[in-house]
Design a protein around this motif. Structure first.
Motif, PDB file in Angstrom:
ATOM      1  N   ALA A  60       0.834  -1.200   0.000  1.00 56.86           N
ATOM      2  CA  ALA A  60       0.000   0.000   0.000  1.00 56.86           C
ATOM      3  C   ALA A  60       0.868   1.250   0.000  1.00 56.86           C
ATOM      4  O   ALA A  60       0.588   2.221  -0.731  1.00 56.86           O
ATOM      5  CB  ALA A  60      -0.933  -0.012   1.209  1.00 56.86           C
ATOM      6  N   ALA A  61       1.928   1.252   0.822  1.00 56.32           N
ATOM      7  CA  ALA A  61       2.835   2.403   0.859  1.00 56.32           C
ATOM      8  C   ALA A  61       3.504   2.611  -0.495  1.00 56.32           C
ATOM      9  O   ALA A  61       3.648   3.752  -0.966  1.00 56.32           O
ATOM     10  CB  ALA A  61       3.883   2.197   1.954  1.00 56.32           C
ATOM     11  N   ALA A  62       3.904   1.516  -1.146  1.00 58.79           N
ATOM     12  CA  ALA A  62       4.536   1.621  -2.466  1.00 58.79           C
ATOM     13  C   ALA A  62       3.548   2.147  -3.502  1.00 58.79           C
ATOM     14  O   ALA A  62       3.923   2.935  -4.386  1.00 58.79           O
ATOM     15  CB  ALA A  62       5.074   0.254  -2.889  1.00 58.79           C
ATOM     16  N   ALA A  63       2.283   1.735  -3.398  1.00 56.29           N
ATOM     17  CA  ALA A  63       1.275   2.209  -4.336  1.00 56.29           C
ATOM     18  C   ALA A  63       1.082   3.718  -4.193  1.00 56.29           C
ATOM     19  O   ALA A  63       0.941   4.438  -5.201  1.00 56.29           O
ATOM     20  CB  ALA A  63      -0.040   1.481  -4.092  1.00 56.29           C
ATOM     21  N   LEU A  64       1.075   4.222  -2.965  1.00 51.27           N
ATOM     22  CA  LEU A  64       0.973   5.662  -2.750  1.00 51.27           C
ATOM     23  C   LEU A  64       2.175   6.378  -3.358  1.00 51.27           C
ATOM     24  O   LEU A  64       2.023   7.412  -4.024  1.00 51.27           O
ATOM     25  CB  LEU A  64       0.875   5.956  -1.254  1.00 51.27           C
ATOM     26  N   ALA A  65       3.360   5.841  -3.125  1.00 51.66           N
ATOM     27  CA  ALA A  65       4.567   6.459  -3.672  1.00 51.66           C
ATOM     28  C   ALA A  65       4.538   6.480  -5.193  1.00 51.66           C
ATOM     29  O   ALA A  65       4.946   7.459  -5.832  1.00 51.66           O
ATOM     30  CB  ALA A  65       5.803   5.723  -3.163  1.00 51.66           C
TER      31      ALA A  65
END
Length: 418
Positions: free
Chosen positions: A138-143
């Motif tokens: 999820a954090a990577a998707a936001l980035a």
């Protein structure tokens, strides 16, 4: 009052042996219009608007502020915005709702096929394997969307473990409550949502009316409860009820001690059903036989309290004032101040959850807006003697007092439905 619908357990043979009063119960059929993909999408677009300009009327733990994203785990809010129903487990399915652009669903890889079957409109899907971290994904998707800092609103039903892992995976964000967005969206019902809630209330009236007409001396609370479940099953719905008899009704949620119906007993039935996920919550209190003068007088006070609450529930007023109006009637009727005999708040929001924001409780400061829906359920509970509660569902109007979603208020103890 508290009600959590259960799947009806009555089978066909049980339905065929129901009392005569149940004979007229028929499924709602084509009267139920399902929620279509475009309506779910419109809800998501409205949430994105609120993420940029959060409404100021909804009270929450967090101030009105802009959000970069919302994070939701399985639950009724996930369904509200996407149309996806998904069971909660230790394997995270998470929705990352961005302030602009397509949302992102994080899903276990082996569940991807099943999830894609449930999509109502385009959503980006990212999968994680069993040895991977879904919150890091999820954090990577936001980035990848260029979002590396700012505020993320966490939906209230999200398990702490998911929130905690997301916070560890993306520590640069500020994590706050998503309530100003989710409550603002869900609290104000659309005409279609109100239509579904009215149908649920109508079905509840039909079943409760049949149950009250079928009461017999010696019946247990459990037997009456099974009749309620079987009635909803005959309508093709899931529902049930809390049933309290006699002095046990003095405890709003009952006692563990078994009770059987006898002459002069108060009969309190509190429950409802779901139609396309939207709930009803209705309580009718009747009498098996003839009521005493004291019980009849208490019932009239409770009914007047409902009238006062309906009149006080107006757009622009504070939610706590509705509780104040009902409580003042019960106090003036001689049943104590504060919570002495009226032992709970006046009501709760209702929709996809039986109990949801906002709430009608003393001191609450939500500004009432058209389309907000609530239970209206004052009561009088005298320990060791009796308990009475009248509960109907209502919607805040654009002008004037709230309007009933149920068909009508109770008529009398002897004839609760008229």
């Amino acid at each position: 009052m508290l009600f959590n619908p259960r799947a009806a357990i009555a089978d066909t043979s049980e339905n065929n042996s129901l009392p005569q009063a149940f004979a007229s119960l028929k499924p709602l059929g084509s009267r139920v219009r399902p929620v279509l993909a475009e309506e779910f999408r419109e809800r998501l677009l409205r949430a994105q608007q609120f993420m940029s300009e959060p409404p100021s009327s909804v009270v929450s733990r967090s101030p009105a502020t802009k959000y970069e994203a919302l994070f939701l785990a399985p639950g009724t809010s996930l369904y509200y915005f996407t149309g996806i129903r998904w069971g909660l487990s230790e394997r995270l399915l998470g929705l990352v709702m961005l302030r602009a652009g397509q949302p992102i669903l994080i899903v276990p890889a082996f569940e991807e096929g099943r999830l894609r079957e449930k999509l109502r409109f385009p959503i980006e899907v990212r999968v994680w394997q069993e040895d991977e971290s879904p919150t890091k994904l999820a954090a990577a998707a936001l980035a990848d969307r260029g979002i590396r800092s700012g505020r993320i609103g966490v939906e209230e039903a999200t398990a702490f473990t998911f929130f905690d892992h997301l916070r560890d995976a993306a520590p640069a964000f500020e994590y706050v409550s998503a309530d100003p967005v989710t409550v603002s969206c869900r609290g104000r019902k659309s005409p279609h949502e109100l239509e579904l809630m009215r149908l649920a209330c109508e079905a509840t009236f039909e079943v409760f009316r049949a149950v009250f007409a079928s009461l017999k001396a010696g019946m247990s609370e459990e037997e009456i409860g099974r009749l309620v479940e079987a009635g909803f099953s005959k309508l093709g719905l899931h529902g049930g009820a809390l049933v309290l008899l006699g002095a046990s009704a003095a405890l709003p949620h009952g006692t563990l001690q078994p009770q059987k119906l006898k002459e002069g007993d108060v009969v309190l039935i509190d429950g409802g059903c779901t139609v396309e996920g939207y709930e009803s919550d209705v309580t009718r209190t009747g009498i098996f036989g003839k009521p005493s003068e004291k019980i009849s007088h208490a019932f009239e006070i409770v009914r007047r309290a409902q009238d006062a609450a309906l009149d006080a529930a107006r757009a622009g007023r504070l939610s706590g004032k509705v509780d104040d109006a009902a409580r003042a009637v019960i106090t003036a009727g001689g049943y104590g101040s504060d919570y002495k005999y009226f032992t709970h708040r006046l009501g709760h929001g209702i929709g996809l959850d039986g109990h949801e924001h906002p709430y009608l409780v003393r001191g609450s400061k939500t500004v009432l807006e058209p389309g907000m829906t609530f239970s209206n359920e004052p009561g009088i509970y005298v320990p060791g003697e009796f308990g009475l509660r009248c509960e109907d569902d209502m919607v805040i109007s654009a002008d004037g007092p709230a309007q009933l979603l149920t068909q009508r208020f109770a008529v009398s103890l002897e004839n609760p439905f008229g």
